[in-house]
Design an enzyme around this catalytic site. Structure first.
Site, mmCIF file in Angstrom:
data_model
loop_
_atom_site.group_PDB
_atom_site.id
_atom_site.type_symbol
_atom_site.label_atom_id
_atom_site.label_comp_id
_atom_site.label_asym_id
_atom_site.label_seq_id
_atom_site.Cartn_x
_atom_site.Cartn_y
_atom_site.Cartn_z
ATOM 1 N N HIS A 184 1.009 -1.264 -0.163
ATOM 2 C CA HIS A 184 0.194 0.029 -0.128
ATOM 3 C C HIS A 184 0.807 1.267 -0.156
ATOM 4 C CE1 HIS A 184 1.008 -0.994 4.235
ATOM 5 N NE2 HIS A 184 1.101 0.410 4.227
ATOM 6 N N HIS A 223 6.383 6.177 -1.772
ATOM 7 C CA HIS A 223 7.077 4.751 -2.105
ATOM 8 C C HIS A 223 6.089 3.580 -1.978
ATOM 9 C CE1 HIS A 223 7.997 5.122 1.944
ATOM 10 N NE2 HIS A 223 8.286 3.811 2.106
#
Length: 189
Positions: free
Chosen positions: A44, A131
């Protein structure tokens, strides 16, 4: 026993992107790095780690999420390339980068952080670096091998996907890996 839960706010990814990231993990596993890989279904985009959170604060957190999301347009992104934190000489986290509307994403994250700070959650002190964590090193990784892996996967890029909602997650840490449960979802306007 305390009545809190470990919480974070994140964007869930489409299954096709999670599958693509799982393929990138498989390509990295060839290098034999000692890494605890994140299960693809758990990958996620974290926007804010809240830590131990009282259930009584859920409504206030959801309201802060709504306030931040109210002015945010849908964001278009793609996963692109591989990197490490803090650097290749001391690789601790292996991640996939993002490309696309990163300024809008960063603005949203800062707005969310500000609304949560009003509730007493400490502001982030480091700049937001979008990221997707793929794995965490369990030992030293030879920098030359890490550079080779990064170079091999520098052109890897997922399909474009849209972020149109943000989710408050509960995280239960287990020896088999973390279990994430959605607590609240808020759509962008």
């Amino acid at each position: 026993m305390t009545d809190t839960f470990r919480a974070f706010i994140a964007v869930d990814l489409p299954e096709s992107v999670k599958s693509f990231l799982g393929e990138a993990q498989e390509a990295l596993k060839v290098y034999g790095f000692r890494v605890k890989w994140v299960r693809p279904q758990n990958i996620h985009l974290t926007l804010k780690f809240l830590g131990d959170t009282a259930p009584a604060d859920i409504d206030k957190i959801a309201e802060a999420m709504k306030q931040a999301a109210g002015s945010c347009p849908i964001v278009s992104l793609a996963a692109k390339g591989i990197g490490v934190f803090p650097d290749v000489r001391r690789a601790r986290v292996i991640w996939a980068g993002l490309k696309g509307q990163l300024e809008i994403l960063a603005d949203f994250q800062q707005t969310l952080d500000a609304h949560l700070a009003d509730l007493g959650f400490p502001r982030e002190t480091r700049p937001f670096k979008s990221h997707l964590t793929l794995g965490r090193a369990k030992g030293k990784i030879a920098p030359a091998r890490m550079n080779a892996a990064i170079d091999k996967l520098k052109e890897f890029e997922s399909e474009l996907f849209e972020i149109n909602r943000v989710i408050l997650f509960k995280s239960d840490l287990r020896s088999s890996g973390a279990i994430y449960t959605q607590v609240r979802r808020v759509n962008f306007n």
